[in-house]
Design a protein around this motif. Structure first.
Motif, PDB file in Angstrom:
ATOM      1  N   GLU A  30     -83.022 -98.094 -28.556  1.00 58.11           N
ATOM      2  CA  GLU A  30     -82.946 -98.882 -27.253  1.00 58.11           C
ATOM      3  C   GLU A  30     -83.733-100.230 -27.234  1.00 58.11           C
ATOM      4  N   LEU A 102     -75.321 -89.770 -21.275  1.00 53.59           N
ATOM      5  CA  LEU A 102     -73.930 -89.303 -21.903  1.00 53.59           C
ATOM      6  C   LEU A 102     -72.968 -89.732 -20.925  1.00 53.59           C
ATOM      7  N   ARG A 105     -72.168 -93.348 -20.372  1.00 55.68           N
ATOM      8  CA  ARG A 105     -71.369 -93.558 -21.645  1.00 55.68           C
ATOM      9  C   ARG A 105     -69.733 -93.217 -21.544  1.00 55.68           C
ATOM     10  N   GLY A 110     -70.916 -97.790 -19.416  1.00 57.41           N
ATOM     11  CA  GLY A 110     -71.753 -98.221 -20.213  1.00 57.41           C
ATOM     12  C   GLY A 110     -70.948 -99.094 -21.402  1.00 57.41           C
ATOM     13  N   THR A 111     -69.750 -99.464 -21.332  1.00 56.05           N
ATOM     14  CA  THR A 111     -68.948-100.170 -21.839  1.00 56.05           C
ATOM     15  C   THR A 111     -69.377-101.847 -22.277  1.00 56.05           C
ATOM     16  N   SER A 119     -70.508-102.291 -29.582  1.00 55.13           N
ATOM     17  CA  SER A 119     -70.177-101.297 -28.875  1.00 55.13           C
ATOM     18  C   SER A 119     -70.851-100.009 -29.194  1.00 55.13           C
ATOM     19  N   ALA A 120     -70.508 -99.918 -30.671  1.00 59.39           N
ATOM     20  CA  ALA A 120     -71.092 -98.513 -31.444  1.00 59.39           C
ATOM     21  C   ALA A 120     -72.731 -98.729 -31.338  1.00 59.39           C
ATOM     22  N   ASN A 122     -74.588-100.374 -29.157  1.00 61.98           N
ATOM     23  CA  ASN A 122     -75.029 -99.942 -27.674  1.00 61.98           C
ATOM     24  C   ASN A 122     -75.079 -98.614 -27.276  1.00 61.98           C
ATOM     25  N   ALA A 123     -74.041 -97.809 -27.736  1.00 62.42           N
ATOM     26  CA  ALA A 123     -73.996 -96.535 -27.362  1.00 62.42           C
ATOM     27  C   ALA A 123     -75.024 -95.595 -28.250  1.00 62.42           C
ATOM     28  N   ASP A 126     -77.905 -93.803 -26.229  1.00 66.95           N
ATOM     29  CA  ASP A 126     -77.404 -92.883 -25.343  1.00 66.95           C
ATOM     30  C   ASP A 126     -76.910 -91.607 -26.116  1.00 66.95           C
ATOM     31  N   LEU A 127     -76.527 -91.814 -27.188  1.00 62.19           N
ATOM     32  CA  LEU A 127     -75.931 -90.548 -27.921  1.00 62.19           C
ATOM     33  C   LEU A 127     -77.241 -89.683 -28.512  1.00 62.19           C
TER      34      LEU A 127
END
Length: 153
Positions: A30, A102, A105, A110-111, A119-120, A122-123, A126-127
């Motif tokens: 983060e 989750l 996202r 959360g796009t 994008s990956a 940024n995810a 969350d993952l």
């Protein structure tokens, strides 16, 4: 009970340590994503805010954002520390946070616009937060929460 502990003498199940480490990774990710978004990945937040409100205001807004993020991340770590100590309420809070991230996202809120790598990245937090929930509910970890005394601490 020593079966399934970390071997460090802490008495914590290894699954709890996995959840703790995933949470630490989520917090670090983060911070990385925030920093890259604010200062590195074009268009940076600093560039956009400078164009919209001027350099001085942009710097203040970035600093306020960093402060708010720091408070939230410290709170997240405090709750994770309480989970690590076996507090069931902290496990519940982290579950809500992980599942919430989750759902955020997956729901498309959360796009992030930009290249696929951005994008990956940024995810990733969350993952990781969602992944940290899983080991907290495995049988070995459940017994850690059941064995803890009342609602203190």
């Amino acid at each position: 009970m020593t079966t399934g502990t970390t071997g460090s003498g802490s008495g914590r199940p290894s699954r709890i340590e996995v959840a703790w480490r995933l949470t630490l990774a989520a917090v670090a990710a983060e911070v990385l994503v925030w920093f890259l978004g604010a200062f590195v990945a074009p268009p940076t937040s600093l560039d956009e805010l400078t164009e919209y409100a001027g350099r001085d205001t942009a710097i203040v807004r970035i600093a306020v954002g960093a402060g708010v993020l720091a408070v939230l991340l410290v709170a997240w770590l405090v709750v994770a520390g309480r989970m690590r100590a076996g507090r069931g309420w902290a496990r519940a809070v982290l579950t809500v946070v992980g599942v919430g991230f989750l759902m955020f996202r997956v729901g498309g809120l959360g796009t992030v616009e930009g290249p696929v790598w951005w994008s990956a990245l940024n995810a990733l937090p969350d993952l990781l937060a969602a992944a940290a929930v899983v080991p907290m509910y495995l049988p070995e970890a459940r017994s850690h929460f059941l064995a803890q005394p009342g609602p203190t601490g």
